[in-house]
Design an enzyme around this catalytic site. Structure first.
Site, PDB file in Angstrom:
ATOM      1  N   ALA A  62      75.496  69.545  43.559  1.00 29.37           N
ATOM      2  CA  ALA A  62      75.753  70.560  42.537  1.00 29.37           C
ATOM      3  C   ALA A  62      74.530  71.462  42.391  1.00 29.37           C
ATOM      4  O   ALA A  62      73.403  71.076  42.697  1.00 29.37           O
ATOM      5  CB  ALA A  62      76.086  69.896  41.212  1.00 29.37           C
ATOM      6  N   LYS A  66      77.771  77.011  41.769  1.00 20.70           N
ATOM      7  CA  LYS A  66      77.921  76.748  40.341  1.00 20.70           C
ATOM      8  C   LYS A  66      79.299  77.114  39.799  1.00 20.70           C
ATOM      9  O   LYS A  66      79.774  76.500  38.843  1.00 20.70           O
ATOM     10  CB  LYS A  66      76.850  77.515  39.556  1.00 20.70           C
ATOM     11  CG  LYS A  66      75.462  76.911  39.640  1.00 20.70           C
ATOM     12  CD  LYS A  66      74.472  77.732  38.838  1.00 20.70           C
ATOM     13  CE  LYS A  66      73.125  77.035  38.740  1.00 20.70           C
ATOM     14  NZ  LYS A  66      73.157  75.836  37.898  1.00 20.70           N
ATOM     15  N   ASN A 111      63.289  75.183  39.556  1.00 23.83           N
ATOM     16  CA  ASN A 111      64.273  76.014  38.846  1.00 23.83           C
ATOM     17  C   ASN A 111      64.318  75.635  37.380  1.00 23.83           C
ATOM     18  O   ASN A 111      64.100  74.483  37.013  1.00 23.83           O
ATOM     19  CB  ASN A 111      65.657  75.883  39.499  1.00 23.83           C
ATOM     20  CG  ASN A 111      66.515  74.828  38.859  1.00 23.83           C
ATOM     21  OD1 ASN A 111      67.133  75.048  37.806  1.00 23.83           O
ATOM     22  ND2 ASN A 111      66.556  73.636  39.461  1.00 23.83           N
ATOM     23  N   LEU A 113      67.128  77.133  35.553  1.00 29.51           N
ATOM     24  CA  LEU A 113      68.309  77.976  35.379  1.00 29.51           C
ATOM     25  C   LEU A 113      68.981  77.763  34.030  1.00 29.51           C
ATOM     26  O   LEU A 113      69.380  78.718  33.366  1.00 29.51           O
ATOM     27  CB  LEU A 113      69.290  77.716  36.518  1.00 29.51           C
ATOM     28  CG  LEU A 113      68.860  78.289  37.874  1.00 29.51           C
ATOM     29  CD1 LEU A 113      69.629  77.627  39.000  1.00 29.51           C
ATOM     30  CD2 LEU A 113      69.072  79.790  37.904  1.00 29.51           C
ATOM     31  N   PHE A 115      71.922  75.736  33.352  1.00 29.96           N
ATOM     32  CA  PHE A 115      73.394  75.668  33.408  1.00 29.96           C
ATOM     33  C   PHE A 115      74.033  77.058  33.289  1.00 29.96           C
ATOM     34  O   PHE A 115      75.015  77.259  32.572  1.00 29.96           O
ATOM     35  CB  PHE A 115      73.963  74.763  32.304  1.00 29.96           C
ATOM     36  CG  PHE A 115      73.767  73.292  32.519  1.00 29.96           C
ATOM     37  CD1 PHE A 115      73.253  72.780  33.692  1.00 29.96           C
ATOM     38  CD2 PHE A 115      74.123  72.400  31.517  1.00 29.96           C
ATOM     39  CE1 PHE A 115      73.087  71.413  33.874  1.00 29.96           C
ATOM     40  CE2 PHE A 115      73.970  71.019  31.688  1.00 29.96           C
ATOM     41  CZ  PHE A 115      73.442  70.526  32.866  1.00 29.96           C
ATOM     42  N   ASN A 139      81.077  68.876  38.771  1.00 33.05           N
ATOM     43  CA  ASN A 139      79.942  68.454  37.960  1.00 33.05           C
ATOM     44  C   ASN A 139      80.052  69.134  36.602  1.00 33.05           C
ATOM     45  O   ASN A 139      80.119  70.359  36.524  1.00 33.05           O
ATOM     46  CB  ASN A 139      78.651  68.858  38.693  1.00 33.05           C
ATOM     47  CG  ASN A 139      77.391  68.381  38.008  1.00 33.05           C
ATOM     48  OD1 ASN A 139      77.129  68.720  36.865  1.00 33.05           O
ATOM     49  ND2 ASN A 139      76.590  67.624  38.743  1.00 33.05           N
ATOM     50  N   SER A 173      69.632  67.187  33.785  1.00 33.47           N
ATOM     51  CA  SER A 173      68.915  68.442  33.998  1.00 33.47           C
ATOM     52  C   SER A 173      67.793  68.561  32.973  1.00 33.47           C
ATOM     53  O   SER A 173      68.006  68.320  31.782  1.00 33.47           O
ATOM     54  CB  SER A 173      69.861  69.637  33.852  1.00 33.47           C
ATOM     55  OG  SER A 173      69.106  70.842  33.823  1.00 33.47           O
ATOM     56  N   ASN A 175      66.512  71.349  32.091  1.00 31.07           N
ATOM     57  CA  ASN A 175      66.465  72.748  31.675  1.00 31.07           C
ATOM     58  C   ASN A 175      67.357  73.087  30.486  1.00 31.07           C
ATOM     59  O   ASN A 175      67.433  74.247  30.088  1.00 31.07           O
ATOM     60  CB  ASN A 175      66.826  73.636  32.871  1.00 31.07           C
ATOM     61  CG  ASN A 175      65.857  73.452  34.018  1.00 31.07           C
ATOM     62  OD1 ASN A 175      64.651  73.385  33.798  1.00 31.07           O
ATOM     63  ND2 ASN A 175      66.377  73.331  35.230  1.00 31.07           N
ATOM     64  N   THR A 176      68.053  72.085  29.949  1.00 29.86           N
ATOM     65  CA  THR A 176      68.780  72.247  28.692  1.00 29.86           C
ATOM     66  C   THR A 176      68.105  71.349  27.670  1.00 29.86           C
ATOM     67  O   THR A 176      68.124  70.125  27.823  1.00 29.86           O
ATOM     68  CB  THR A 176      70.262  71.859  28.845  1.00 29.86           C
ATOM     69  OG1 THR A 176      70.891  72.752  29.779  1.00 29.86           O
ATOM     70  CG2 THR A 176      70.988  71.937  27.515  1.00 29.86           C
ATOM     71  N   LYS A 215      75.028  61.304  36.865  1.00 27.53           N
ATOM     72  CA  LYS A 215      73.821  61.810  37.545  1.00 27.53           C
ATOM     73  C   LYS A 215      72.615  61.633  36.648  1.00 27.53           C
ATOM     74  O   LYS A 215      72.589  62.129  35.514  1.00 27.53           O
ATOM     75  CB  LYS A 215      73.994  63.277  37.926  1.00 27.53           C
ATOM     76  CG  LYS A 215      72.857  63.809  38.805  1.00 27.53           C
ATOM     77  CD  LYS A 215      73.223  65.133  39.434  1.00 27.53           C
ATOM     78  CE  LYS A 215      72.177  65.582  40.456  1.00 27.53           C
ATOM     79  NZ  LYS A 215      72.573  66.819  41.155  1.00 27.53           N
ATOM     80  N   ASN A 244      68.460  63.785  39.923  1.00 29.62           N
ATOM     81  CA  ASN A 244      68.295  65.208  39.658  1.00 29.62           C
ATOM     82  C   ASN A 244      66.856  65.616  39.970  1.00 29.62           C
ATOM     83  O   ASN A 244      66.106  64.858  40.578  1.00 29.62           O
ATOM     84  CB  ASN A 244      68.670  65.495  38.198  1.00 29.62           C
ATOM     85  CG  ASN A 244      69.268  66.874  38.004  1.00 29.62           C
ATOM     86  OD1 ASN A 244      68.776  67.857  38.537  1.00 29.62           O
ATOM     87  ND2 ASN A 244      70.339  66.964  37.227  1.00 29.62           N
ATOM     88  N   THR A 245      66.468  66.803  39.520  1.00 26.02           N
ATOM     89  CA  THR A 245      65.116  67.310  39.768  1.00 26.02           C
ATOM     90  C   THR A 245      64.098  66.574  38.904  1.00 26.02           C
ATOM     91  O   THR A 245      64.433  65.906  37.926  1.00 26.02           O
ATOM     92  CB  THR A 245      65.050  68.814  39.466  1.00 26.02           C
ATOM     93  OG1 THR A 245      65.430  69.036  38.103  1.00 26.02           O
ATOM     94  CG2 THR A 245      65.982  69.587  40.380  1.00 26.02           C
ATOM     95  N   SER A 317      68.272  71.847  48.200  1.00 23.66           N
ATOM     96  CA  SER A 317      67.076  72.682  48.309  1.00 23.66           C
ATOM     97  C   SER A 317      66.587  72.850  49.739  1.00 23.66           C
ATOM     98  O   SER A 317      66.113  73.934  50.117  1.00 23.66           O
ATOM     99  CB  SER A 317      65.955  72.101  47.443  1.00 23.66           C
ATOM    100  OG  SER A 317      66.307  72.165  46.077  1.00 23.66           O
TER     101      SER A 317
END
Length: 362
Positions: A62, A66, A111, A113, A115, A139, A173, A175-176, A215, A244-245, A317
């Site tokens: 994922a 997106k 990243n 981003l 979501f 996802n 993630s 990033n949220t 995940k 994940n990252t 990536s």
């Protein structure tokens, strides 16, 4: 194709910022101009996981597609499955740009981003219109401003029940804000109970029981891994995706962008994510499926994930650097490795280096 990409296409794409180049790659796949991977299916690479038969164990993770624009084009590149999303109930623009950064010397990406996606309805329309030609997972995530994040995941299960081959619940993630808090045991128990109940309700209505994977992040304590394993087993989850990252910047050789906020992916994530994968395999036992993600760039690294405990592997990536020929190259390489190992199934190699990866410090 890989050499041509490195010489010409990558040089051209890297003249653009990373997000623009990503959009151009999606457009190229939508155009149908990229040649399909033409290779004979190797039955030794087929894997059955959670009731689904995958023609080979390599999937697109994922984050690339997106909005479910090109899942079938990805399958034609040689992937055994593709995962779209992360999708949230309502469209959202994500974090301010710039928000993707290439670390070329590390073959890595950072990243933040957040979501960014067009929401459930746009993706559902695209997935409903496709003629199924392979395994496509969905996802799902929560909107940043949601007052009921668990409810957002339930909405995702209900919306895509008829078109997803499997679901991935993304709570990892970075990033949220606050999303990774759902990995805490009490929150995770509530989330899994709600999501699996929605899945089971959908199965009664449609007669199709969709597997649900979770995940997780690589940045977990040993206690955090204990909690996730316990809840996964207690709720009869269909599988884990590890990982994940990462927020870590350890080992980078290109310091210029290392201070950018966001999750790091690509080659530097390989060792950490594979060590966490092995730890989760040790905790959940032999039966629970695990998908290994992080730093897969070759047939050898894909197989190493399997040796560490993965049933399936995913990448994203490293394709930024190696180009659209990478999945086909990896699948061909896996066939050659099966010849070398003299095994009848790639599954026979699972866990064969589990102890090695358990000994590596996270």
């Amino acid at each position: 194709m890989i050499d041509a990409f490195k010489t010409f296409a990558r040089r051209g794409l890297f003249l653009f910022d990373a997000e623009t180049a990503h959009g151009m790659s999606i457009a190229a796949l939508k155009s149908g101009l990229l040649p399909a991977c033409r290779q004979s299916e190797d039955s030794r690479l087929a894997v059955t996981v959670a009731g689904l038969r995958f023609p080979n164990p390599l999937g697109m993770a994922a984050g690339y597609d997106k909005n479910a624009e090109v899942p079938d084009a990805l399958l034609r590149l040689g992937f055994g499955f593709a995962e779209v999303g992360t999708l949230t109930p309502k469209p959202q623009s994500g974090n301010p740009k710039p928000r993707i950064f290439r670390l070329e010397r590390d073959m890595a990406v950072i990243n933040r981003l957040g979501f960014n996606n067009e929401g459930h309805e746009a993706a559902f329309a695209r997935l409903s219109a496709r003629q199924p030609s392979g395994i496509v997972g969905v996802n799902i995530g929560a909107n940043k401003d949601s007052a009921d994040r668990i409810g957002d995941y339930v909405l995702g299960i209900r919306r895509f029940q008829s078109v997803a081959d499997y679901f991935t619940v993304n709570i990892s993630s970075p990033n949220t804000p606050g999303l990774r808090d759902l990995q805490a045991r009490e929150s995770l128990a509530a989330l899994l109970s709600a999501v699996l109940a929605a899945r089971d309700e959908g199965a009664k209505a449609t007669g199709k029981r969709r597997p649900v994977f979770l995940k997780i992040a690589p940045d977990l304590t040993e206690e955090g891994m204990d909690d996730i394993a316990a809840e996964a087993l207690a709720h009869d989850l269909d599988g884990l995706i590890v990982s994940n990252t990462t927020l870590s910047r350890e080992g980078l050789v290109e310091p210029r962008l290392a201070d950018e906020a966001g999750g790091l992916s690509g080659r530097p994530l390989f060792e950490k994510s594979t060590a966490v994968l092995a730890r989760m395999r040790k905790r959940v036992g032999a039966a629970l499926p695990i998908v290994g993600v992080g730093g897969v760039s070759s047939a050898e690294t894909a197989l190493e994930k399997i040796r560490a405990g993965a049933d399936l592997v995913q990448l994203y990536s490293c394709m930024v650097y190696e180009g659209p020929g990478l999945p086909g190259s990896i699948v061909r390489g896996l066939s050659s490795l099966m010849d070398r190992e003299k095994v009848n199934s790639v599954s026979q190699l699972r866990d064969t280096r589990l102890d090695h990866w358990l000994a590596i410090k996270v």
